[in-house]
Design a protein around this motif. Sequence first.
Motif, PDB file in Angstrom:
ATOM      1  N   GLY A  65      -4.439  -8.782  -7.606  1.00  0.00           N
ATOM      2  CA  GLY A  65      -5.212  -7.390  -8.605  1.00  0.00           C
ATOM      3  C   GLY A  65      -4.075  -6.778  -8.983  1.00  0.00           C
ATOM      4  O   GLY A  65      -2.522  -6.933  -8.694  1.00  0.00           O
ATOM      5  N   ILE A  66      -4.142  -5.834  -9.476  1.00  0.00           N
ATOM      6  CA  ILE A  66      -3.080  -4.708 -10.353  1.00  0.00           C
ATOM      7  C   ILE A  66      -3.402  -3.225  -9.864  1.00  0.00           C
ATOM      8  O   ILE A  66      -4.615  -2.967 -10.123  1.00  0.00           O
ATOM      9  CB  ILE A  66      -2.887  -4.971 -11.510  1.00  0.00           C
ATOM     10  N   GLY A  67      -2.604  -2.490  -9.344  1.00  0.00           N
ATOM     11  CA  GLY A  67      -2.825  -1.063  -9.248  1.00  0.00           C
ATOM     12  C   GLY A  67      -2.956  -0.298 -10.668  1.00  0.00           C
ATOM     13  O   GLY A  67      -2.416  -0.915 -11.605  1.00  0.00           O
ATOM     14  N   SER A  68      -3.593   0.673 -10.708  1.00  0.00           N
ATOM     15  CA  SER A  68      -3.674   1.516 -11.909  1.00  0.00           C
ATOM     16  C   SER A  68      -2.302   2.120 -12.244  1.00  0.00           C
ATOM     17  O   SER A  68      -1.996   2.211 -13.549  1.00  0.00           O
ATOM     18  CB  SER A  68      -4.612   2.910 -11.666  1.00  0.00           C
ATOM     19  N   ASN A  69      -1.461   2.015 -11.527  1.00  0.00           N
ATOM     20  CA  ASN A  69       0.003   2.315 -11.593  1.00  0.00           C
ATOM     21  C   ASN A  69       0.963   1.025 -11.818  1.00  0.00           C
ATOM     22  O   ASN A  69       2.225   1.154 -11.867  1.00  0.00           O
ATOM     23  CB  ASN A  69       0.700   3.310 -10.649  1.00  0.00           C
ATOM     24  N   ASP A  93       5.983   3.179   1.662  1.00  0.00           N
ATOM     25  CA  ASP A  93       5.315   4.422   1.737  1.00  0.00           C
ATOM     26  C   ASP A  93       4.219   4.347   0.358  1.00  0.00           C
ATOM     27  O   ASP A  93       4.913   4.186  -0.534  1.00  0.00           O
ATOM     28  CB  ASP A  93       6.204   5.656   1.371  1.00  0.00           C
ATOM     29  N   LEU A  94       3.283   4.432   0.516  1.00  0.00           N
ATOM     30  CA  LEU A  94       2.249   4.355  -0.772  1.00  0.00           C
ATOM     31  C   LEU A  94       2.275   5.371  -1.466  1.00  0.00           C
ATOM     32  O   LEU A  94       2.333   6.555  -1.058  1.00  0.00           O
ATOM     33  CB  LEU A  94       0.613   4.231  -0.124  1.00  0.00           C
ATOM     34  N   LYS A  95       2.275   5.294  -2.650  1.00  0.00           N
ATOM     35  CA  LYS A  95       2.363   6.480  -3.741  1.00  0.00           C
ATOM     36  C   LYS A  95       0.829   7.325  -3.726  1.00  0.00           C
ATOM     37  O   LYS A  95      -0.150   6.515  -3.392  1.00  0.00           O
ATOM     38  CB  LYS A  95       2.293   5.963  -5.276  1.00  0.00           C
ATOM     39  N   GLU A  96       0.883   8.343  -4.079  1.00  0.00           N
ATOM     40  CA  GLU A  96      -0.183   9.315  -3.866  1.00  0.00           C
ATOM     41  C   GLU A  96      -1.428   8.688  -4.805  1.00  0.00           C
ATOM     42  O   GLU A  96      -2.497   8.802  -4.427  1.00  0.00           O
ATOM     43  CB  GLU A  96       0.193  10.676  -4.504  1.00  0.00           C
ATOM     44  N   SER A  97      -0.931   8.165  -6.014  1.00  0.00           N
ATOM     45  CA  SER A  97      -2.075   7.596  -6.948  1.00  0.00           C
ATOM     46  C   SER A  97      -2.833   6.359  -6.166  1.00  0.00           C
ATOM     47  O   SER A  97      -4.136   6.095  -6.272  1.00  0.00           O
ATOM     48  CB  SER A  97      -1.543   7.134  -8.154  1.00  0.00           C
ATOM     49  N   THR A  98      -1.995   5.789  -5.423  1.00  0.00           N
ATOM     50  CA  THR A  98      -2.580   4.454  -4.715  1.00  0.00           C
ATOM     51  C   THR A  98      -3.703   5.091  -3.365  1.00  0.00           C
ATOM     52  O   THR A  98      -4.482   4.336  -3.319  1.00  0.00           O
ATOM     53  CB  THR A  98      -1.412   3.670  -4.095  1.00  0.00           C
ATOM     54  N   ILE A  99      -2.930   5.923  -2.850  1.00  0.00           N
ATOM     55  CA  ILE A  99      -3.794   6.402  -1.667  1.00  0.00           C
ATOM     56  C   ILE A  99      -5.314   7.175  -2.126  1.00  0.00           C
ATOM     57  O   ILE A  99      -6.168   6.923  -1.522  1.00  0.00           O
ATOM     58  CB  ILE A  99      -3.034   7.749  -1.190  1.00  0.00           C
ATOM     59  N   LYS A 100      -5.146   7.701  -3.455  1.00  0.00           N
ATOM     60  CA  LYS A 100      -6.241   8.214  -4.199  1.00  0.00           C
ATOM     61  C   LYS A 100      -7.093   7.094  -4.673  1.00  0.00           C
ATOM     62  O   LYS A 100      -8.395   7.332  -4.342  1.00  0.00           O
ATOM     63  CB  LYS A 100      -5.749   9.142  -5.241  1.00  0.00           C
ATOM     64  N   PHE A 102     -12.461   4.530   2.354  1.00  0.00           N
ATOM     65  CA  PHE A 102     -12.294   5.361   3.482  1.00  0.00           C
ATOM     66  C   PHE A 102     -12.967   6.945   3.320  1.00  0.00           C
ATOM     67  O   PHE A 102     -12.587   7.775   3.424  1.00  0.00           O
ATOM     68  CB  PHE A 102     -10.832   5.917   3.719  1.00  0.00           C
ATOM     69  N   ASP A 103     -14.483   6.750   2.845  1.00  0.00           N
ATOM     70  CA  ASP A 103     -15.409   7.581   2.841  1.00  0.00           C
ATOM     71  C   ASP A 103     -14.791   8.747   1.840  1.00  0.00           C
ATOM     72  O   ASP A 103     -15.175  10.049   1.726  1.00  0.00           O
ATOM     73  CB  ASP A 103     -15.605   8.418   4.255  1.00  0.00           C
ATOM     74  N   ASN A 104     -14.025   8.438   0.935  1.00  0.00           N
ATOM     75  CA  ASN A 104     -13.395   9.398  -0.062  1.00  0.00           C
ATOM     76  C   ASN A 104     -12.915  10.206   0.434  1.00  0.00           C
ATOM     77  O   ASN A 104     -12.492  11.328   0.028  1.00  0.00           O
ATOM     78  CB  ASN A 104     -14.500   9.692  -1.116  1.00  0.00           C
ATOM     79  N   ASP A 105     -12.036  10.092   1.546  1.00  0.00           N
ATOM     80  CA  ASP A 105     -11.508  10.766   2.382  1.00  0.00           C
ATOM     81  C   ASP A 105      -9.955  10.469   2.346  1.00  0.00           C
ATOM     82  O   ASP A 105      -9.422   9.703   3.043  1.00  0.00           O
ATOM     83  CB  ASP A 105     -12.051  11.285   3.944  1.00  0.00           C
ATOM     84  N   ILE A 106      -9.209  11.221   1.600  1.00  0.00           N
ATOM     85  CA  ILE A 106      -7.550  10.843   1.501  1.00  0.00           C
ATOM     86  C   ILE A 106      -6.936  10.920   2.796  1.00  0.00           C
ATOM     87  O   ILE A 106      -6.105  10.260   3.000  1.00  0.00           O
ATOM     88  CB  ILE A 106      -6.956  11.666   0.344  1.00  0.00           C
ATOM     89  N   SER A 107      -7.333  11.737   3.662  1.00  0.00           N
ATOM     90  CA  SER A 107      -6.480  12.043   5.067  1.00  0.00           C
ATOM     91  C   SER A 107      -6.748  10.628   5.921  1.00  0.00           C
ATOM     92  O   SER A 107      -6.190  10.342   6.679  1.00  0.00           O
ATOM     93  CB  SER A 107      -6.957  13.240   5.841  1.00  0.00           C
ATOM     94  N   LYS A 108      -7.884  10.125   5.506  1.00  0.00           N
ATOM     95  CA  LYS A 108      -8.172   8.694   6.513  1.00  0.00           C
ATOM     96  C   LYS A 108      -7.355   7.464   5.700  1.00  0.00           C
ATOM     97  O   LYS A 108      -7.348   6.447   6.395  1.00  0.00           O
ATOM     98  CB  LYS A 108      -9.610   8.348   6.542  1.00  0.00           C
TER      99      LYS A 108
END
Length: 246
Positions: free
Chosen positions: A131-135, A155-162, A168-174
């Motif tokens: 697949g390809i990430g949006s970044n 370390d995952l980039k913020e855009s990938t975590i988002k 993950f229940d749309n919860d970035i902290s999870k």
Amino acid sequence: MIKVIKVKDYDEISAKAFEVMHELISEKPDAVLGLATGSSPIGLYKLMIKDHKENGTSYKDVRTYNLDEYIGLDRNHPESYYSFMHRNLFDELDIPEENIHIPSNVGDIYENCDDYNRMLDEANIDLQILGIGSNGHIGFNEPGTSFDSVTHIVDLKESTIKDNARFFDNDISKVPTQAITMGISNVMSAKKILLVASGENKASAIQATVMGPVTENVPASVLQNHPDVIIIVDEEAAGSLWKQKR
Ligand code: F6R
């Protein structure tokens, strides 16, 4: 060389991707597959399962190597890539468990990276699904990753975590913040690469991958240097490529 196949929608992407997969398995029943998780290949996996159940296509001699795994999630967590792959593919096919390889996030992870690289060096992947990430990431090789990279911790980039928070229940902290991933050089060792992308949030990454300069800022752009790449996109992911070349 990249061949771009533009189709209408996600179902057509999956059908085309399945054609490529099916041709390989028919010609080489003991093929070695590189596999990806995420939403993009799920349709392909469903068609592989349907074909196995309805037509008896066997995967008993196939070996698989997954691209990546989160660090910090138990493998039995529903969103671990181990669980994802078993739920969406392996539990429904006849691939022996010992033929399935997914990077391990248990114990000494640096050692696990070395072990995975050794396995990949011997594996000779016939077909790598991406697949390809949006970044523009492939595997979890984020922008800036060296093209020479092999299996490593990221370390995952913020855009990938988002992007991945939806699982993950749309919860970035999870969302885990680290992962173990095949490197770009491992991916490029595959004999053939099949990348599938759907939806407008992939359009700029696809454009940069196919038309842009080959740069570590867009990891997937390295595919321009590979002799045999197929990219299957729908109308939305093709974005301006669709308008230009249709
Ligand atoms: C998955 C992987 C990632 C995904 C990418 C796109 O194993 O390595 O590079 O392919 O993040 O994810 P989806 O398909 O969910 O849009």
